[in-house]
Design a protein around this motif. Structure first.
Motif, PDB file in Angstrom:
ATOM      1  N   ALA A  91     -15.554  -0.452 -32.091  1.00  0.00           N
ATOM      2  CA  ALA A  91     -16.701  -0.163 -31.273  1.00  0.00           C
ATOM      3  C   ALA A  91     -17.797  -1.001 -30.966  1.00  0.00           C
ATOM      4  O   ALA A  91     -18.761  -0.965 -30.353  1.00  0.00           O
ATOM      5  N   THR A  92     -17.404  -2.348 -31.532  1.00  0.00           N
ATOM      6  CA  THR A  92     -18.445  -3.378 -31.160  1.00  0.00           C
ATOM      7  C   THR A  92     -18.787  -4.003 -29.796  1.00  0.00           C
ATOM      8  O   THR A  92     -17.942  -3.524 -28.949  1.00  0.00           O
ATOM      9  N   SER A  93     -19.844  -4.433 -29.676  1.00  0.00           N
ATOM     10  CA  SER A  93     -20.220  -4.635 -28.255  1.00  0.00           C
ATOM     11  C   SER A  93     -19.612  -5.803 -27.760  1.00  0.00           C
ATOM     12  O   SER A  93     -19.521  -6.301 -26.717  1.00  0.00           O
TER      13      SER A  93
ATOM     14  N   ASN B 145     -12.034 -12.374 -28.710  1.00  0.00           N
ATOM     15  CA  ASN B 145     -13.669 -12.644 -27.996  1.00  0.00           C
ATOM     16  C   ASN B 145     -14.349 -13.566 -28.704  1.00  0.00           C
ATOM     17  O   ASN B 145     -13.934 -14.566 -29.302  1.00  0.00           O
ATOM     18  N   GLU B 146     -15.634 -13.598 -28.376  1.00  0.00           N
ATOM     19  CA  GLU B 146     -16.712 -14.742 -28.669  1.00  0.00           C
ATOM     20  C   GLU B 146     -16.739 -14.949 -30.211  1.00  0.00           C
ATOM     21  O   GLU B 146     -16.825 -15.977 -30.793  1.00  0.00           O
TER      22      GLU B 146
ATOM     23  N   TYR C 241      -1.943  -1.224 -34.277  1.00  0.00           N
ATOM     24  CA  TYR C 241      -3.026  -2.198 -34.039  1.00  0.00           C
ATOM     25  C   TYR C 241      -3.755  -2.525 -35.240  1.00  0.00           C
ATOM     26  O   TYR C 241      -4.245  -1.724 -35.902  1.00  0.00           O
ATOM     27  N   ILE C 242      -3.840  -3.776 -35.574  1.00  0.00           N
ATOM     28  CA  ILE C 242      -4.920  -4.249 -36.848  1.00  0.00           C
ATOM     29  C   ILE C 242      -5.938  -4.592 -36.132  1.00  0.00           C
ATOM     30  O   ILE C 242      -6.062  -5.721 -35.590  1.00  0.00           O
ATOM     31  N   TYR C 243      -7.007  -4.012 -36.483  1.00  0.00           N
ATOM     32  CA  TYR C 243      -8.529  -4.567 -36.279  1.00  0.00           C
ATOM     33  C   TYR C 243      -9.089  -5.382 -37.430  1.00  0.00           C
ATOM     34  O   TYR C 243      -8.982  -5.072 -38.343  1.00  0.00           O
ATOM     35  N   LEU C 244      -9.518  -6.554 -36.906  1.00  0.00           N
ATOM     36  CA  LEU C 244     -10.339  -7.197 -37.707  1.00  0.00           C
ATOM     37  C   LEU C 244     -11.873  -7.116 -37.621  1.00  0.00           C
ATOM     38  O   LEU C 244     -12.886  -7.494 -38.503  1.00  0.00           O
TER      39      LEU C 244
END
Length: 135
Positions: free
Chosen positions: A18-20, A106-107, A11-14
Motif C-alpha cells: 500500500a506504499t505511495s 519503482n524509484e 506475488y512476493i512483495y518486498l
C-alpha cells in the motif's frame, strides 16, 4: 516480505503493497528459478539479474534497496548475477526449476515479483513460506 498465493498466481512483495511508491514499471518474462529443498518443500525463488530482449539489448535489474516487511528466518541475496529469496536461510537448495516472472520496479528499486506458476512446476509444500503468506 509478504507473499500472496492464489492457485498458480504468486506475488512476493518486498515493499509495502500500500506504499505511495507503487510500481512505476515492469520487466516481463524475466528468467528465474523456483527453489526446493530435498523434501520438495518450496524454499524460495531466484531471479536472474540480466534481461536480454529480442534485439540483444541487455537490461540489468536494479538492486534491492528496501525491504519493508520482516524477514524472520528468510534471506535475500542480492548478487551480481541474480537475486535469491529463501524463506528459510538455513535450508539448502536441492532443486531449481526454471520459472519466468514479472518484476515490478519503482524509484526505491525492486517492488515485487509476480509468478504465474507453470503447470509442470510443482507447488511444493509451503512449510517455509507460511510465515510470509498474507491471510
Amino acid at each position: 516480505m509478504l507473499v500472496t498465493i492464489e492457485d498458480e498466481l504468486i506475488y512476493i512483495y518486498l515493499q509495502h503493497k500500500a506504499t505511495s511508491a507503487s510500481p512505476l514499471g515492469a520487466y516481463p518474462d524475466v528468467s528465474g528459478y523456483m527453489l526446493y529443498d530435498k523434501n520438495g518443500n518450496w524454499l524460495g525463488y531466484r531471479v536472474m539479474r540480466t534481461i536480454y530482449n529480442n534485439k540483444n539489448y541487455v537490461i540489468s535489474i536494479p538492486k534491492v534497496k528496501k525491504v519493508e516487511y520482516p524477514l524472520f528466518a528468510a534471506s535475500i541475496e542480492d548478487a551480481d548475477e541474480f537475486i535469491e529469496i529463501k524463506f528459510d536461510a538455513d535450508r539448502e537448495t536441492a532443486e531449481m526449476l526454471q520459472q519466468e516472472c514479472l518484476l515490478d520496479i519503482n524509484e526505491k528499486g525492486l517492488f515485487g515479483i509476480e509468478l504465474v506458476r507453470h503447470p509442470d512446476i510443482p507447488a511444493g509444500e509451503t512449510e517455509y513460506v507460511k510465515y510470509f503468506v498474507e491471510e
